[in-house]
Write a protein that holds these residues in place. Structure first.
Motif, mmCIF file in Angstrom:
data_model
loop_
_atom_site.group_PDB
_atom_site.id
_atom_site.type_symbol
_atom_site.label_atom_id
_atom_site.label_comp_id
_atom_site.label_asym_id
_atom_site.label_seq_id
_atom_site.Cartn_x
_atom_site.Cartn_y
_atom_site.Cartn_z
ATOM 1 N N LYS B 35 0.818 -1.209 0.000
ATOM 2 C CA LYS B 35 0.000 0.000 0.000
ATOM 3 C C LYS B 35 0.851 1.257 0.000
ATOM 4 O O LYS B 35 1.985 1.271 0.470
ATOM 5 N N MET B 36 0.235 2.291 -0.506
ATOM 6 C CA MET B 36 0.891 3.600 -0.495
ATOM 7 C C MET B 36 0.110 4.515 0.437
ATOM 8 O O MET B 36 -1.112 4.625 0.299
ATOM 9 N N GLU B 39 -1.807 7.361 -1.165
ATOM 10 C CA GLU B 39 -2.903 6.975 -2.054
ATOM 11 C C GLU B 39 -4.112 6.553 -1.227
ATOM 12 O O GLU B 39 -5.241 6.651 -1.646
ATOM 13 N N GLU B 94 10.537 8.522 0.369
ATOM 14 C CA GLU B 94 11.087 8.507 -0.981
ATOM 15 C C GLU B 94 10.161 7.715 -1.903
ATOM 16 O O GLU B 94 9.846 8.148 -3.013
ATOM 17 N N ASP B 95 9.735 6.560 -1.442
ATOM 18 C CA ASP B 95 8.823 5.748 -2.249
ATOM 19 C C ASP B 95 7.504 6.466 -2.499
ATOM 20 O O ASP B 95 6.972 6.426 -3.607
ATOM 21 N N ARG B 98 8.078 9.227 -5.019
ATOM 22 C CA ARG B 98 8.172 8.666 -6.355
ATOM 23 C C ARG B 98 6.798 8.264 -6.863
ATOM 24 O O ARG B 98 6.438 8.520 -8.014
ATOM 25 N N MET B 102 4.956 9.597 -10.128
ATOM 26 C CA MET B 102 4.672 8.733 -11.276
ATOM 27 C C MET B 102 3.192 8.717 -11.632
ATOM 28 O O MET B 102 2.837 8.600 -12.800
ATOM 29 N N GLN B 199 17.198 13.153 -6.884
ATOM 30 C CA GLN B 199 17.392 12.050 -7.819
ATOM 31 C C GLN B 199 16.061 11.450 -8.255
ATOM 32 O O GLN B 199 15.830 11.219 -9.443
ATOM 33 N N SER B 203 14.491 11.669 -12.091
ATOM 34 C CA SER B 203 14.320 10.494 -12.945
ATOM 35 C C SER B 203 12.870 10.343 -13.391
ATOM 36 O O SER B 203 12.605 10.000 -14.537
ATOM 37 N N LYS B 206 11.926 13.280 -15.825
ATOM 38 C CA LYS B 206 12.604 13.150 -17.115
ATOM 39 C C LYS B 206 11.844 12.189 -18.024
ATOM 40 O O LYS B 206 11.731 12.394 -19.230
ATOM 41 N N SER B 207 11.303 11.139 -17.428
ATOM 42 C CA SER B 207 10.569 10.198 -18.270
ATOM 43 C C SER B 207 9.279 10.825 -18.771
ATOM 44 O O SER B 207 8.836 10.542 -19.881
ATOM 45 N N ASP B 210 10.242 12.887 -21.651
ATOM 46 C CA ASP B 210 10.531 12.011 -22.784
ATOM 47 C C ASP B 210 9.248 11.649 -23.532
ATOM 48 O O ASP B 210 9.204 11.663 -24.764
#
Lengths: 394, 626
Positions: B35-36, B39, B94-95, B98, B102, B199, B203, B206-207, B210
């Motif tokens: 789980k997050m 969220e 951190e997770d 991220r 995402m 970091q 990352s 950047k995606s 892209d």
């Protein structure tokens, strides 16, 4: 002009005086075919060959722990820039010869090679950025384990070690070749964590983005290949025939020389710095009669040998600092994996030692990466400029 | 909800905070990994953040009280425990960081920006190429100058999208997500985990960039790829790149910058700069690599206009590039953009120079049939008409006069331009005039390949006239060339017309002269019948020959054709009429007059109408009225 003048130069070579012909007749060997040329430019051509030879002798005379280090690579680029500049002067001084065949074709060939080198420069720039990413991961490790400047004698607890190990594993994954990253991700998941039972990593977005991250870092298409590019640069690079030397008043020789220098420099860069499809199978068939042949061939051999060593075979780049970084971080990682808490004094000392070593590498990289990037850019610019120089400007 | 502060570490607040953090240790339990927090539950997230704050507080408090050795030793132990807890919290955050990124990092919604499927071209202007530059393939030594069609280049794309003419930041993610990220970032940074934060941020973002790049059609082309592509393919890529670059700089990068500023609002500009650069440095370099590749590609004339388009677009973008990349760490990007701009300018200059050289050297020897307008003339005049469209840019770029003389030393004779009478003209105008000078010089050389001198003159007349018409047809061009030089050109083609007439008609009209036909004797009024018959025969033969030949010659311009025919008629018809009038009786009194007086005046008038039509006449001979 002493040939060691270029050491550690980071400023752009604006001083054209450096490339003016030195008077070293006393040191001129009596060379036969490599020089050719009429009495008018024989000195010029001979001097050029001698300069190139001297510079590469210097590069070749370093001990193996300096070969392919960041300072050495920077020196290599300086050497290229010097040779290129002198070559340009020679062409300038022999302008009338340059427009006539077969010289015009030879120069067009050389320009084609240099254009291919431009893509290598761009790929190397990417590679330097990659190394920078690794160096940033190392900074996390150093920050965690007290290796950075602002931490005083801090006690090393479990938390810091976990933090460091996390970064070390990220580093290990990042440094692997793309094709291995899938396996490594699974390995990371298994090895990381206090309970080693879980093998599911589907939910973990971290690993997905890590692998993904690698492919994003190349700014070239997936089909671009450094190996192919090097082969193209070296394509048809052949010693000029006797009639060619005569027809061009000896100028075919410096062109061949510069072509060889270009090929070697680009090859060495690809050997040292990570880039896409790093193949090192390029042949250097330089006749021994050229004074610079021996040092270049020796360097080539040494670098090739390095690439075949057991612990360097799968390296993503032969740069010495990469090797040091990988070694230090691996040792530190093993140490971190093996420690029990609370830390014994002996272990603590060991950790501090390893951290110190790692910091040395990190500092060296931090210092030299940016200047290296600038130099690569400078090489790029010089090549472009020399191509357009022949045209009249409005 | 604030927990009461208490320097004593063993209070409930700290313990429960520690418990919460340990519960969410993703290395400890399956549930924690699956789980997050952010969220799941708003409340849960708040609790977690508060727990982190509590732990951080106790860390800073613990370092204060170290008065006895025992206390110090205990403090060290405690500190280690706290650090451990913090590390677990940071790994978790951190997770979460991220994950939130995402979830909200998809490609930019470009549908509202532009429609990539439409072919958005503006209506063609009057400068489109008039006809195909098809040249007879007999001369294989044509250089590329003639092979290449000149396409119309739109200098300003008509937008089927909302204009990206200035910086316009959009919200890349919902405000709630930004808030959460901000909250997490603050905790990570204050615990010393800045690097991890940057970091992860870099990352993931950047995606996202892209993906946006792919949507905008930005490709990863190497310099080698660009070199190998056909210019036509490159033209459309350049067009696409210009559109995409505007969106990238003004919307995409600007919005990323704003996002960084928002998320790292509380922690100072250095950090949001670092995050921004971490995110966009690579993509920006990739974007500019294409323009750089174009700027260093081989120069040839047909590239000029697209290169100018690219130059103008980049020039327009430069202030925005400097605004978006305004930190010290983004120096290299600004520098690269400026370098590319200056290389494009250099390329434009170089191409113009190449073009001038190519005109001079254009080697085709096969004479254009019928003496009509040479494809080279068409190409060059169309080209410089287009140049005058780009006058605004080129006037800034072209700074030196054309180099004449020494550059072409070694040639037998080189064209010449008198600069004295061209005072006050811009360098660009001088170049345009020089181009016309060089073109004429080349045409003169080509005219010498005609075996017939009359045709050579006609050729020059046709081509110079065309030049004049094209100059007159473009106000910008005319203004730059100037009426003085235009007058010179006009005089030139008029003179060519005169030379043509002399070359052809002098000898024809010579047959109709008076002297030589009268027998000697000042009082005798006799006419030598034999001489007269010769004259008629010669005249007829010459006329037929000229008629047969020159009907196949071509003067494309209607008015010019008419004028020349009238001019011929004005000399021919009266001379023949008068000749007939004076001497026909002598022929008609002899035998077979029809062999000598073959044509009436009307016949001649009709015949003249056949001249310069470019068609062979259907009959071997001129029509007779009988």
């Amino acid at each position: 002009m002493p040939s060691t003048e270029y050491q550690g130069i980071s400023a752009p070579l604006t001083n054209l005086g450096r490339s003016l012909l030195p008077l070293r007749r006393d040191q001129v060997h009596s060379m036969e075919s490599p020089i050719g040329g009429s009495p008018s430019n024989e000195v010029e051509l001979e001097s050029f060959q001698r300069q190139v030879a001297d510079r590469f002798h210097d590069l070749a005379s370093v001990p193996s722990d300096e070969l392919l280090s960041l300072p050495w690579v920077r020196k290599l680029l300086d050497v290229f820039l010097c040779c290129q500049e002198e070559f340009r002067v020679i062409l300038f001084n022999n302008k009338s010869q340059v427009k006539k065949p077969p010289m015009d074709r030879l120069i067009a060939d050389y320009n084609e090679r240099t254009v291919k080198a431009l893509d290598v420069c761009n790929a190397i720039r990417d590679g330097i950025e990659q190394i920078r990413q690794w160096q940033k991961l190392i900074e996390i490790v150093l920050c965690a384990l007290g290796g950075d400047s602002n931490s005083s004698q801090r006690s090393l607890g479990e938390g810091q070690f976990r933090r460091a190990r996390k970064a070390l594993i990220d580093l290990a994954i990042a440094m692997l070749d793309e094709k291995d990253s899938g396996q490594a991700v699974a390995h990371r998941n298994r090895s990381f964590g206090r309970h080693n039972n879980s093998s599911s990593h589907s939910r973990d977005p971290h690993h997905r983005s890590l692998g993904h991250f690698r492919s994003l870092s190349w700014s070239v298409s997936r089909t671009w290949s450094a190996a192919r590019q090097l082969q193209a640069i070296g394509n048809n690079l052949a010693v000029p025939r006797g009639n060619e030397v005569l027809a061009t008043n000896g100028l075919a020789m410096p062109i061949y020389t510069m072509g060889s220098v270009l090929l070697f420099v680009m090859w060495a860069l690809v050997a040292a710095i990570p880039c896409q499809d790093r193949g090192l199978q390029v042949h250097f068939n330089v006749p021994r009669q050229f004074p610079w042949a021996a040092p270049i061939l020796s360097l080539h051999e040494r670098i090739l040998e390095e690439s075949k060593k057991r612990d360097r075979k799968n390296a993503c780049g032969l740069l010495r600092e990469i090797y040091q970084m990988e070694k230090c971080s691996r040792l530190l990682g093993e140490l971190a994996d093996s420690v029990q808490f609370p830390l014994s004094e002996e272990k603590e000392k060991e950790v501090i030692q390893r951290v110190k070593e790692l910091k040395l590498v990190s500092d060296a990289m931090k210092e030299d990466l940016e200047p290296l990037e600038k130099q690569v850019r400078e090489v790029f610019h010089r090549i472009v400029r020399s191509r357009t120089e022949g045209l009249d400007s409005l | 909800m604030e927990l009461p502060e208490n320097p004593n570490k063993d209070n409930n607040g700290y313990e429960s905070a520690e418990k919460l953090i340990l519960r969410w240790d993703s290395t400890a339990s399956e549930e924690a990994r699956e789980k997050m927090i952010f969220e799941t539950d708003r409340h849960e997230a708040d609790l977690y953040l508060q727990a982190v704050d509590e732990i951080q507080r106790s860390l800073s408090n613990a370092s204060i009280s170290n008065n006895t050795n025992a206390a110090a030793a205990a403090a060290v132990d405690d500190q280690s425990k706290v650090n451990s807890t913090i590390q677990i919290a940071m790994a978790r955050l951190e997770d979460e960081f991220r994950n939130i990124l995402m979830t909200h990092s998809s490609a930019l919604e470009t549908d509202s920006l532009f429609d990539p499927s439409s072919s958005s071209f503006s209506a063609p202007s009057h400068h489109e190429l008039e006809e195909d530059d098809s040249v007879s393939n007999e001369d294989s030594s044509h250089n590329d100058l003639l092979r290449l069609p000149l396409q119309h280049c739109e200098s300003s794309d008509s937008s089927t999208y909302r204009s990206t003419s200035s910086i316009r930041e959009v919200d890349l993610m919902p405000a709630e997500a930004v808030c959460d990220l901000q909250a997490i970032a603050m905790r990570m940074i204050s615990s010393g985990y800045l690097r991890e934060c940057i970091q992860v941020y870099g990352s993931v973002r950047k995606s996202a960039i892209d993906s946006s790049f792919r949507k905008l059609g930005i490709e990863k082309l190497s310099i080698g790829d660009v070199q190998r592509l056909e210019w036509e393919a490159l033209e459309s890529k350049i067009r696409r790149w210009i559109r995409a670059a505007k969106v990238c700089i003004r919307i995409l990068f600007a919005s990323e910058k704003k996002l960084c500023e928002q998320i790292f609002e509380c922690v100072g500009t250095d950090i949001d700069d670092a995050c921004f650069m971490e995110t966009v440095k690579g993509p920006a370099i990739q974007l500019f690599n294409f323009a750089e590749a174009i700027s260093i590609s081989r120069r040839s004339p047909e590239k000029l206009f697209k290169i100018l388009d690219l130059h103008d677009a980049l020039m327009d973008l430069l202030p925005d590039i400097e605004a978006v990349f305004d930190s010290k760490s983004s120096d290299s990007i600004r520098v690269q953009a400026a370098e590319i701009l200056s290389r494009l300018a250099e390329a434009a200059r170089g191409i113009l120079s190449e073009f001038e050289g190519a005109i001079l050297r254009e080697p085709s020897r096969v004479p254009v049939p019928g003496g009509t307008i040479h494809p080279l003339t068409r190409y060059v005049m169309n080209y410089i008409s287009l140049i005058s469209d780009y006058k605004q840019t080129l006037i800034e770029l072209i700074m030196s006069r054309p180099s004449t003389g020494s550059r072409y030393s070694g040639d037998q004779s080189t064209p010449d331009m008198d600069f004295a009478e061209l005072e006050g003209k811009t360098p660009l105008a001088l170049h345009l005039i020089w181009i016309i000078v060089v073109l004429q010089f080349n045409l003169e050389g080509k005219s010498k390949h005609y075996r017939d001198a009359s045709l050579a003159h006609l050729f020059i007349m046709n081509n110079v006239h065309y030049i004049v018409q094209k100059v007159k047809g473009s106000p910008e061009l005319r203004e730059m060339i100037g009426d003085d030089y235009l007058r010179k050109l006009t005089g030139k083609f008029r003179q060519a017309a005169t030379s043509y007439q002399r070359a052809t008609w002098v000898s024809v009209l010579y047959c109709l002269r008076d002297e030589g036909l009268h027998v000697s004797g000042s009082f005798s009024s006799g006419v030598s019948k034999s001489a007269l018959r010769e004259r008629f025969k010669t005249f007829n033969a010459m006329l037929e020959e000229v008629h047969r030949t020159q009907a196949t010659w071509l003067i494309p311009d209607t008015q010019l054709r008419e004028e020349l025919r009238i001019s011929i008629s004005e000399k021919l018809i009266p001379a023949y009429r008068s000749f007939l009038g004076r001497f026909r009786s002598h022929i008609e009194s002899g035998k077979h007059p029809e062999n000598y007086i073959k044509y009436s005046v009307e016949d001649l008038e009709t015949a003249v109408l056949d001249f310069f039509e470019g068609f062979p006449v259907s009959h071997q001979h001129m029509r007779r009225s009988q």
